[in-house]
Design a protein around this motif. Structure first.
Motif, short mmCIF file in Angstrom:
data_model
loop_
_atom_site.label_atom_id
_atom_site.label_comp_id
_atom_site.label_asym_id
_atom_site.label_seq_id
_atom_site.Cartn_x
_atom_site.Cartn_y
_atom_site.Cartn_z
N ILE A 167 6.48 -12.18 -5.58
CA ILE A 167 7.76 -11.82 -4.96
C ILE A 167 7.69 -10.41 -4.37
O ILE A 167 8.11 -10.17 -3.24
CB ILE A 167 8.91 -11.96 -5.98
CG1 ILE A 167 9.11 -13.44 -6.33
CG2 ILE A 167 10.20 -11.34 -5.43
CD1 ILE A 167 10.03 -13.69 -7.51
N MET A 168 7.17 -9.47 -5.14
CA MET A 168 7.08 -8.08 -4.67
C MET A 168 6.09 -7.94 -3.51
O MET A 168 6.32 -7.16 -2.59
CB MET A 168 6.70 -7.14 -5.82
CG MET A 168 7.78 -7.00 -6.87
SD MET A 168 9.41 -6.57 -6.22
CE MET A 168 9.08 -5.01 -5.43
N MET A 169 5.01 -8.72 -3.55
CA MET A 169 4.03 -8.67 -2.46
C MET A 169 4.67 -9.18 -1.17
O MET A 169 4.52 -8.58 -0.11
CB MET A 169 2.79 -9.48 -2.83
CG MET A 169 1.65 -9.32 -1.84
SD MET A 169 0.11 -10.09 -2.38
CE MET A 169 0.58 -11.81 -2.49
N PRO B 87 4.85 -1.91 -4.11
CA PRO B 87 5.33 -1.14 -2.96
C PRO B 87 4.60 0.19 -2.77
O PRO B 87 4.38 0.63 -1.63
CB PRO B 87 6.82 -0.91 -3.27
CG PRO B 87 7.18 -2.02 -4.19
CD PRO B 87 5.95 -2.29 -5.00
N VAL B 88 4.20 0.82 -3.86
CA VAL B 88 3.42 2.06 -3.75
C VAL B 88 2.08 1.77 -3.08
O VAL B 88 1.63 2.52 -2.21
CB VAL B 88 3.21 2.72 -5.14
CG1 VAL B 88 2.17 3.83 -5.08
CG2 VAL B 88 4.53 3.26 -5.68
N ALA B 89 1.43 0.66 -3.47
CA ALA B 89 0.16 0.27 -2.85
C ALA B 89 0.33 0.08 -1.36
O ALA B 89 -0.50 0.51 -0.56
CB ALA B 89 -0.37 -1.00 -3.50
N LYS B 90 1.41 -0.57 -0.98
CA LYS B 90 1.70 -0.78 0.45
C LYS B 90 1.87 0.57 1.14
O LYS B 90 1.32 0.80 2.22
CB LYS B 90 2.96 -1.63 0.59
CG LYS B 90 3.47 -1.80 1.99
CD LYS B 90 2.64 -2.76 2.77
CE LYS B 90 3.35 -3.03 4.11
NZ LYS B 90 2.46 -3.54 5.10
N GLY B 91 2.60 1.48 0.49
CA GLY B 91 2.80 2.81 1.05
C GLY B 91 1.52 3.62 1.17
O GLY B 91 1.37 4.46 2.05
N SER C 115 -4.52 -5.15 -4.13
CA SER C 115 -3.56 -4.39 -4.94
C SER C 115 -2.81 -5.30 -5.90
O SER C 115 -2.56 -4.92 -7.05
CB SER C 115 -2.56 -3.67 -4.04
OG SER C 115 -3.23 -2.79 -3.18
N TYR C 116 -2.48 -6.49 -5.45
CA TYR C 116 -1.79 -7.47 -6.27
C TYR C 116 -2.61 -7.78 -7.52
O TYR C 116 -2.10 -7.74 -8.64
CB TYR C 116 -1.55 -8.73 -5.42
CG TYR C 116 -1.06 -9.95 -6.16
CD1 TYR C 116 0.22 -10.00 -6.70
CD2 TYR C 116 -1.85 -11.08 -6.27
CE1 TYR C 116 0.68 -11.13 -7.34
CE2 TYR C 116 -1.40 -12.21 -6.92
CZ TYR C 116 -0.14 -12.23 -7.45
OH TYR C 116 0.31 -13.35 -8.09
N ALA C 117 -3.89 -8.04 -7.34
CA ALA C 117 -4.77 -8.35 -8.48
C ALA C 117 -4.88 -7.15 -9.43
O ALA C 117 -4.81 -7.31 -10.65
CB ALA C 117 -6.16 -8.77 -7.98
N ALA D 37 5.48 -7.01 2.16
CA ALA D 37 4.91 -7.42 3.45
C ALA D 37 6.01 -7.67 4.49
O ALA D 37 5.71 -7.91 5.65
CB ALA D 37 4.07 -8.68 3.27
N GLY D 38 7.26 -7.63 4.07
CA GLY D 38 8.38 -7.80 5.00
C GLY D 38 8.77 -9.25 5.24
O GLY D 38 9.53 -9.53 6.16
#
Length: 159
Positions: free
Chosen positions: A142-144, A24-28, A36-38, A148-149
Motif C-alpha cells: 500500500i505504501m509503495m 516514503p523516505v526511500a522514495k524521497g 527499498s520495499y524488500a 509511486a503516486g
C-alpha cells in the motif's frame, strides 16, 4: 547508496514509524521502490520475534519504575487496548484480524503494536509472526503504491 539503504532499513525498525514511514523516505532519497520495499520489510520484521518474546516481560518489569514507568505503562496499555479491540472484533478469526490490523497502514497499527497485542493475547509465536509478516507485506505494498503516486493517478482519472 549503501548509506541510504541503511537509513531506510533502520527507519523501518522504529516503533510507530516502521516501513510506513521508511518507504516514503526511500522514495524521497531516490532509491528504487522494489529494492527499498524488500529492505523495509526485513527491517520491520527483525524486531518482531524480540517483541513477542521479551516486550511484555520488560514492560511489566518497568511499569512501576521511577523514570520509565509512565512510558512503559503507556506501551502496555496501548498493546492491551489494541489486543482487546482485535479480540472483540475477531473472535475466532484473530489471525485475520491481526493481519489486517498490521496491514492497513494507519498510525499505531504496525508490527510493533500488533506483535505486542498478540503476545498479550497469548497468540502462538508462529501464528503471530506469519500474521504480522503478511500484514507488513500488505502495508508495504500500500505504501509503495502510494509513494509511486498510483492512488493520486486513480483519483485524477475519476475526477
Amino acid at each position: 547508496m549503501l548509506q541510504k539503504y541503511l537509513t531506510v532499513f533502520f527507519i523501518s525498525m522504529i516503533p510507530l514509524i516502521e516501513l510506513r514511514g521508511a518507504i516514503p523516505v526511500a522514495k524521497g532519497l531516490g532509491l528504487p521502490l522494489l529494492t527499498s520495499y524488500a529492505i523495509c520489510i526485513l527491517g520491520n520484521m527483525i524486531p518482531v520475534p524480540f517483541i513477542y518474546l521479551f516486550a511484555r516481560r520488560v514492560l511489566e518489569w518497568g511499569k512501576d519504575k521511577k523514570f520509565i514507568g509512565k512510558l512503559f505503562t503507556f506501551f502496555l496499555e496501548k498493546g492491551e487496548k489494541g489486543g482487546k479491540k482485535l479480540q472483540e472484533k475477531a473472535g475466532q478469526t484473530l489471525f485475520v484480524a491481526l493481519f489486517l490490523f498490521v496491514g492497513i497502514p494507519l498510525p499505531g497499527t504496525g508490527a510493533w503494536t500488533g506483535t505486542l497485542a498478540a503476545s498479550l493475547l497469548d497468540m502462538g509465536f508462529k501464528r503471530t509472526v506469519i500474521a504480522v509478516m503478511s500484514g507488513v507485506i500488505l502495508a508495504g505494498l500500500i505504501m509503495m503504491l502510494a509513494s509511486a503516486g498510483v492512488f493520486g493517478a486513480i483519483g485524477a482519472i475519476k475526477a
